[in-house]
Design a protein around this motif. Structure first.
Motif, PDB file in Angstrom:
ATOM      1  N   GLY A 226     -11.032  33.338  14.177  1.00  0.00           N
ATOM      2  CA  GLY A 226     -12.345  33.952  14.258  1.00  0.00           C
ATOM      3  C   GLY A 226     -12.333  35.398  14.693  1.00  0.00           C
ATOM      4  O   GLY A 226     -13.380  36.058  14.704  1.00  0.00           O
ATOM      5  N   GLY A 227     -11.165  35.916  15.042  1.00  0.00           N
ATOM      6  CA  GLY A 227     -11.047  37.322  15.399  1.00  0.00           C
ATOM      7  C   GLY A 227     -10.991  38.208  14.164  1.00  0.00           C
ATOM      8  O   GLY A 227     -11.225  37.758  13.038  1.00  0.00           O
ATOM      9  N   GLU A 228     -10.661  39.464  14.376  1.00  0.00           N
ATOM     10  CA  GLU A 228     -10.667  40.424  13.274  1.00  0.00           C
ATOM     11  C   GLU A 228      -9.531  41.417  13.455  1.00  0.00           C
ATOM     12  O   GLU A 228      -9.121  41.723  14.580  1.00  0.00           O
ATOM     13  N   GLU A 229      -9.027  41.915  12.344  1.00  0.00           N
ATOM     14  CA  GLU A 229      -7.946  42.901  12.358  1.00  0.00           C
ATOM     15  C   GLU A 229      -8.353  44.086  11.494  1.00  0.00           C
ATOM     16  O   GLU A 229      -8.863  43.915  10.390  1.00  0.00           O
ATOM     17  N   VAL A 230      -8.132  45.305  12.000  1.00  0.00           N
ATOM     18  CA  VAL A 230      -8.442  46.529  11.271  1.00  0.00           C
ATOM     19  C   VAL A 230      -7.175  47.359  11.161  1.00  0.00           C
ATOM     20  O   VAL A 230      -6.488  47.585  12.160  1.00  0.00           O
ATOM     21  N   THR A 231      -6.861  47.794   9.953  1.00  0.00           N
ATOM     22  CA  THR A 231      -5.643  48.556   9.724  1.00  0.00           C
ATOM     23  C   THR A 231      -5.980  49.986   9.324  1.00  0.00           C
ATOM     24  O   THR A 231      -6.864  50.218   8.510  1.00  0.00           O
ATOM     25  N   ALA A 232      -5.281  50.931   9.911  1.00  0.00           N
ATOM     26  CA  ALA A 232      -5.379  52.334   9.526  1.00  0.00           C
ATOM     27  C   ALA A 232      -4.001  52.792   9.067  1.00  0.00           C
ATOM     28  O   ALA A 232      -2.987  52.432   9.678  1.00  0.00           O
ATOM     29  N   ASN A 233      -3.974  53.572   7.993  1.00  0.00           N
ATOM     30  CA  ASN A 233      -2.710  54.038   7.429  1.00  0.00           C
ATOM     31  C   ASN A 233      -2.701  55.558   7.354  1.00  0.00           C
ATOM     32  O   ASN A 233      -2.993  56.151   6.317  1.00  0.00           O
ATOM     33  N   PRO A 234      -2.366  56.236   8.466  1.00  0.00           N
ATOM     34  CA  PRO A 234      -2.302  57.701   8.452  1.00  0.00           C
ATOM     35  C   PRO A 234      -1.107  58.184   7.632  1.00  0.00           C
ATOM     36  O   PRO A 234      -0.072  57.510   7.551  1.00  0.00           O
ATOM     37  N   VAL A 235      -1.223  59.363   7.055  1.00  0.00           N
ATOM     38  CA  VAL A 235      -0.105  59.924   6.306  1.00  0.00           C
ATOM     39  C   VAL A 235      -0.154  61.444   6.379  1.00  0.00           C
ATOM     40  O   VAL A 235      -1.217  62.062   6.362  1.00  0.00           O
ATOM     41  N   ALA A 236       1.015  62.058   6.517  1.00  0.00           N
ATOM     42  CA  ALA A 236       1.159  63.516   6.487  1.00  0.00           C
ATOM     43  C   ALA A 236       2.618  63.812   6.155  1.00  0.00           C
ATOM     44  O   ALA A 236       3.488  62.939   6.230  1.00  0.00           O
ATOM     45  N   ASN A 237       2.884  65.055   5.780  1.00  0.00           N
ATOM     46  CA  ASN A 237       4.231  65.456   5.404  1.00  0.00           C
ATOM     47  C   ASN A 237       4.859  66.300   6.504  1.00  0.00           C
ATOM     48  O   ASN A 237       4.220  67.203   7.053  1.00  0.00           O
ATOM     49  N   PHE A 238       6.114  65.999   6.816  1.00  0.00           N
ATOM     50  CA  PHE A 238       6.823  66.756   7.833  1.00  0.00           C
ATOM     51  C   PHE A 238       6.952  68.221   7.416  1.00  0.00           C
ATOM     52  O   PHE A 238       6.994  68.534   6.231  1.00  0.00           O
ATOM     53  N   PRO A 239       7.017  69.127   8.394  1.00  0.00           N
ATOM     54  CA  PRO A 239       7.113  70.556   8.067  1.00  0.00           C
ATOM     55  C   PRO A 239       8.345  70.878   7.231  1.00  0.00           C
ATOM     56  O   PRO A 239       9.383  70.223   7.336  1.00  0.00           O
ATOM     57  N   SER A 240       8.198  71.907   6.404  1.00  0.00           N
ATOM     58  CA  SER A 240       9.301  72.414   5.596  1.00  0.00           C
ATOM     59  C   SER A 240       9.702  73.825   6.007  1.00  0.00           C
ATOM     60  O   SER A 240      10.685  74.351   5.498  1.00  0.00           O
TER      61      SER A 240
END
Length: 512
Positions: A226-240
Motif C-alpha cells: 500500500g506504500g508508494e515509490e517515486v523514481t527520479a533519474n537525473p542526468v548530466a555530462n561530466f566536464p570536458s
C-alpha cells in the motif's frame, strides 16, 4: 591563450536546451499553473522553497579556463574522472518539533546489502504519522570527459493516511564543495543542475525541487503493502574542459519539505586524472582487420579524406553587458563547462520598467562523443533549441544566430574576431537552406512548440571535401543580441583535414 578564448564542449553535433539560473520556477519555464496543457494539471507544483534553498547556478568566470584544455580534441592527453571521495552527510539539526509537527531524519541502519536507503524521515502531527525514506545510487567510480552521469534517486513512502504530514524534495547537481555554514556544514557553488533523463516534456526541467508527483520526477508506482515509490533519474555530462587535478562533485540532496531544516546530502568527488600509459586522444594506432569483400556483414566505403576535431573554444565578445534606448542586455555562460549560452534583457526606460526576458541556448553533448571525426559528405543532424522566459508578454529581446561551417580569423582576439560563413546547412522540416535565424517572430525561421515551450530548428548538415592535409574549417554556432548588437557568444570547433583516400569498413547490423 587570451583569457576570453575558452575551450568548449564538442560542437560536432550541437543540441541546445534550457539552462537554469533564475530563482523562481515561473522564470524557468515551469509555471504549471499558467500552462494550458491538460497533461500539466496532474503535476504537483514545485514549492517556492526549492528555489531559495538551492542556489542558482554560478556564472562561469573567464579566468577559470586559463591553463585548461578540451579533453576530447585529437592529441589531447588521455585522462578520466576518478572517484576520490564519498560522503553521506546529515543536517546539523536532525529533529524539529513544535505544537503541530515533529520531524526527525536518521541514517538507515541495516545489514542488508540490498537495502539502499540512505536516510529515513519520520513525521508526527495532527493528521497522523508517516515514514519516508530515500536513497541515491551512483553507477561508476570513473568517467570519461563528457560522459553521461545518471544516478538513480528513489523516494519510498510507507502506507499512510492522506492527512498525515510529510513531504520530501530533492536536487541533483555538479558543484564545487568547500567547508561552510549551510545546514550540512558546507559551502556549495552550483556548477550545473542535472536534468531529467526521462522528460515529461512540459517546458524545460531541471533536477531542483523534484518530489512526489512533480513534473521533473520520472514517475511512481504503488507497492504491494500500500506504500508508494517515486523514481527520479537525473542526468548530466561530466566536464570536458580540464587540467590535471581538477575536482568536481556530484551532489544529491534530499530535504524535508515541511520545515526545510532537515535532510541529508550525498556527495561524490571526482578528480581529473591523467593516463600516462595511454596514447593521446585519437592517436592510437589503428588495428588492421581483414574483411571479406564478398561477405554481407561488412560494406567497404572509400572517402576522399577525413575531418578531425582538433580544437574547440568559447569566444565571448569584448562587450558582455550593454544598454541602449532604455533596454539592458547581459550575455553570460553557465554549466559545468560554461557551455550554456544565456541572454538577459531588461527594460530600463520609463515604460514597462523592470520587465525582463531571458533566452537560453544551452548545450548538450552530442551522440558523437566518442567519434569526433567526419568524412566528406557524411551527414549529421543537430537541433538548436531556445527556451524563452519573460515577465511580460511584450517584453522585447531577441538574438540573431548563426550555425554554419566558416572561416575564422583573429580567433585569439575577441575584439576583432572575424567569422565568415562558408557552408550553410539545410533545415529538415521543411527542407530549405538557412543562413541566419532568430526565435522571433514566431514561425519566421524557428518553429515554436507551445506544449514544450521552446523554439526549435533542425538541421541537416555535412562536411565538404577538403583540399590539402592540414586544411582547417570551423563549425560555428553564434548568438548576438539584436537590442544593441554588441553582446555576442560564439561556440567554435576547429576541424583539420587529412587527405585520403581513406577506406572504412562499416558493419551491417542484422536485418538492415
Amino acid at each position: 591563450m587570451n583569457k576570453r578564448i575558452i575551450a568548449v564542449t564538442l560542437a560536432g553535433v550541437l543540441t541546445f536546451s534550457l539552462c537554469a539560473c533564475e530563482v523562481h520556477p515561473e522564470n524557468l519555464g515551469i509555471n504549471i499553473s499558467n500552462n494550458n496543457s491538460s497533461d500539466a494539471d496532474k503535476y504537483a507544483e514545485i514549492p517556492e522553497e526549492a528555489y531559495t534553498f538551492w542556489k542558482d547556478e554560478t556564472p562561469v568566470d573567464e579566468a577559470y579556463y586559463e591553463g585548461r584544455y578540451y579533453a576530447l580534441a585529437k592529441g589531447a592527453p588521455a585522462g578520466h574522472w576518478e572517484c576520490t571521495d564519498r560522503q553521506l552527510i546529515f543536517s546539523e539539526k536532525t529533529e524539529y518539533s513544535d505544537d503541530d509537527l515533529t520531524v526527525r531524519v536518521v541514517p538507515k541502519e541495516t545489514d542488508d546489502d540490498y537495502d539502499y536507503d540512505d536516510g529515513v524521515f519520520y513525521y508526527e502531527g495532527n493528521g497522523g504519522e508517516a515514514r519516508m525514506s530515500a536513497f541515491a545510487l551512483f553507477i561508476s567510480n570513473s568517467y570519461k570527459a563528457g560522459e553521461e552521469c545518471d544516478p538513480t534517486v528513489c523516494f519510498e513512502y510507507d502506507p499512510r493516511k492522506d492527512s498525515a504530514p510529510g513531504k520530501m524534495y530533492g536536487a541533483a547537481y555538479f558543484a564545487d564543495v568547500k567547508p561552510g555554514g549551510d545546514i550540512f556544514g558546507q559551502s556549495i557553488s552550483v556548477r550545473e543542475y542535472f536534468t531529467p533523463k526521462y522528460s515529461n516534456k512540459v517546458g524545460y526541467q531541471q533536477m531542483r525541487g523534484y518530489g512526489k508527483n512533480t513534473i521533473n520526477a520520472h514517475g511512481g508506482s504503488k507497492k504491494s503493502d500500500g506504500g508508494e515509490e517515486v523514481t527520479a533519474n537525473p542526468v548530466a555530462n561530466f566536464p570536458s574542459i580540464v587540467t590535471e587535478g581538477d575536482k568536481i562533485w556530484v551532489v544529491v540532496d534530499v530535504m524535508d519539505g515541511e520545515t526545510w531544516q532537515l535532510g541529508f546530502r550525498k556527495c561524490v568527488e571526482y578528480t581529473w586524472t591523467l593516463d600516462p600509459d595511454e596514447p593521446p586522444v585519437g592517436m592510437a594506432e589503428a588495428v588492421e582487420e581483414e574483411h571479406d569483400e564478398n561477405s554481407g556483414e561488412w560494406t567497404k566505403r572509400e572517402f576522399a579524406g577525413r575531418w578531425d576535431l582538433s580544437d574547440v573554444r568559447y569566444v565571448s565578445s569584448d562587450v558582455q553587458e550593454a544598454e541602449k534606448s532604455g533596454f539592458k542586455v547581459d550575455a553570460n555562460r553557465y554549466g559545468a563547462d560554461g557551455q550554456n549560452l544565456c541572454f538577459d534583457f531588461e527594460v530600463t526606460g520609463e515604460s514597462h520598467t523592470g520587465e525582463k526576458k531571458r533566452l537560453f541556448l544551452p548545450f548538450k553533448l552530442p551522440y558523437s562523443l566518442y567519434n569526433t571525426s567526419f568524412y566528406p559528405g557524411q551527414g549529421f543532424y543537430p537541433d538548436v533549441r531556445i527556451f524563452p522566459t519573460s515577465d511580460g508578454e511584450n517584453t522585447p529581446g531577441n538574438v540573431k544566430c548563426l550555425y554554419a561551417l566558416c572561416d575564422v580569423e583573429n580567433i585569439e582576439d575577441p575584439t576583432s574576431i572575424s567569422v565568415t560563413p562558408k557552408y550553410f546547412f539545410d533545415t529538415r522540416y521543411p527542407r530549405q537552406g538557412i543562413q541566419y535565424f532568430s526565435p522571433y517572430p514566431e514561425g519566421d525561421t524557428m518553429r515554436w512548440f507551445e506544449y514544450n515551450k521552446k523554439f526549435e530548428l533542425s538541421f541537416d548538415g555535412g562536411f565538404p571535401e577538403g583540399s590539402d592535409d592540414g586544411e582547417k574549417i570551423y563549425l560555428v554556432f553564434s548568438a548576438t543580441d539584436e537590442m544593441t548588437g554588441e553582446c555576442a557568444l560564439y561556440n567554435i570547433a576547429t576541424y583539420t583535414y587529412t587527405k585520403g583516400p581513406i577506406v572504412v569498413w562499416e558493419y551491417n547490423m542484422p536485418g538492415y
